[in-house]
Scaffold this active site. Structure first.
Site, PDB file in Angstrom:
ATOM      1  N   ASP A 290       0.880  -1.155   0.000  1.00  0.00           N
ATOM      2  CA  ASP A 290       0.000   0.000   0.000  1.00  0.00           C
ATOM      3  C   ASP A 290       0.928   1.219   0.000  1.00  0.00           C
ATOM      4  OD1 ASP A 290      -2.233   1.768   0.642  1.00  0.00           O
ATOM      5  OD2 ASP A 290      -1.424   1.794   2.674  1.00  0.00           O
TER       6      ASP A 290
ATOM      7  N   ASP B  89      -0.132   5.073   0.768  1.00  0.00           N
ATOM      8  CA  ASP B  89      -0.411   6.102   1.774  1.00  0.00           C
ATOM      9  C   ASP B  89      -0.470   5.528   3.184  1.00  0.00           C
ATOM     10  OD1 ASP B  89      -0.852   8.239  -0.217  1.00  0.00           O
ATOM     11  OD2 ASP B  89      -2.535   6.973  -0.797  1.00  0.00           O
TER      12      ASP B  89
ATOM     13  N   ASP C 105      -1.496  -0.691   5.939  1.00  0.00           N
ATOM     14  CA  ASP C 105      -1.823  -0.196   7.286  1.00  0.00           C
ATOM     15  C   ASP C 105      -3.304  -0.305   7.602  1.00  0.00           C
ATOM     16  OD1 ASP C 105      -2.090   2.083   5.293  1.00  0.00           O
ATOM     17  OD2 ASP C 105      -3.122   2.909   7.043  1.00  0.00           O
TER      18      ASP C 105
HETATM   19 MG   LIG Z   1      -2.860   3.133   3.596  1.00  0.00          MG
END
Ligand SMILES: [Mg+2]
Length: 234
Positions: free
Chosen positions: A8, A10, A183
């Site tokens: 991922d 961001d 995250d």
């Molecule tokens: Mg993320």
């Protein structure tokens, strides 16, 4: 033996919160030169505009497009559109954001070591391709990234399976040969679990450890640092 790691972008490769706030403050300083508005009001209207756009465009890459947020905000403050102001706020936001992003500690080292071991690297991210390409460039990770999949390109956002399947398809590998690192328990972990990937949740929280075994949001592994990815390849 794994052949690829899907990351991922961001809040996984860099920390989103501080740069977002900094970029928003820069946009605010542009607007307050033009109209009388305090920061609280601006922040409230930005978030209101954002939640409206999210609701209207839920599940699409366009739901994250800041130009739509600023357009909506200016429609509220000016009761009309003002292309110059909207584009000024938008460009200021992204220029500030892109110039201030900082890679998380250890990211370059991990990417370098993955490359040395012949492991392919994909970035799988919800947003528009234009912005994510600019982030990859600015973060200085271009030479490590083999493929990029954005939700704009895939037509749906994580946790939709197409995001992960498109990355695997581009890399020419099967789900069991890859790891997804992210995250977000829903977007990254649940999505990748459904496709059959090994999943690593980047988190410092302990509570999520208690998830039941059959819960699709339970990651295969919780990692505190991105460098732990290197221990998950065998
Ligand atoms: Mg993320």
């Amino acid at each position: 033996m794994k052949k690829a790691v899907l990351f991922d972008l961001d809040d996984t490769l860099y920390e989103y919160g501080p740069v977002h706030k900094q970029a928003l403050k820069a946009s605010y300083s542009i607007l307050k030169k033009k109209i009388k508005i305090d920061w609280e009001k601006f922040y409230y209207l930005f978030n209101l505009s954002k939640s409206e756009i999210h609701r209207e465009l839920s599940g699409t890459a366009a739901s994250h497009n800041r130009v739509l947020y600023f357009q909506r905000l200016i429609e509220k403050t000016h009761s009309t559109v003002d292309p110059k102001v909207i584009l000024d706020l938008y460009n200021t936001y992204w220029n500030t954001f892109l110039n201030n992003m900082v890679l998380r500690k250890g990211v370059i080292d991990v990417l370098k070591k993955l490359k040395q071991r012949g492991i392919k690297i994909a970035v799988v991210s919800d947003l528009t391709t234009n912005i994510q390409l600019r982030k990859i460039h600015k973060l200085g990770i271009t030479k490590y990234v083999d493929v990029l999949v954005t939700s704009e390109e895939a037509g749906s956002e994580k946790p939709h399976a197409i995001m992960f399947l498109l990355a695997l398809n581009k890399l020419g590998i099967s789900p069991h040969e890859a790891i997804m690192v992210g995250d977000n328990e829903v977007a990254d972990i649940e999505g990748a679990n459904f496709v059959g990937l090994y999943t690593a949740l980047l988190s410092s929280k302990r509570s999520i450890l208690r998830r039941k075994k059959e819960d699709f949001r339970k990651p295969s592994k919780i990692i505190k640092n991105i460098s732990s990815v290197l221990d998950l390849l065998d």
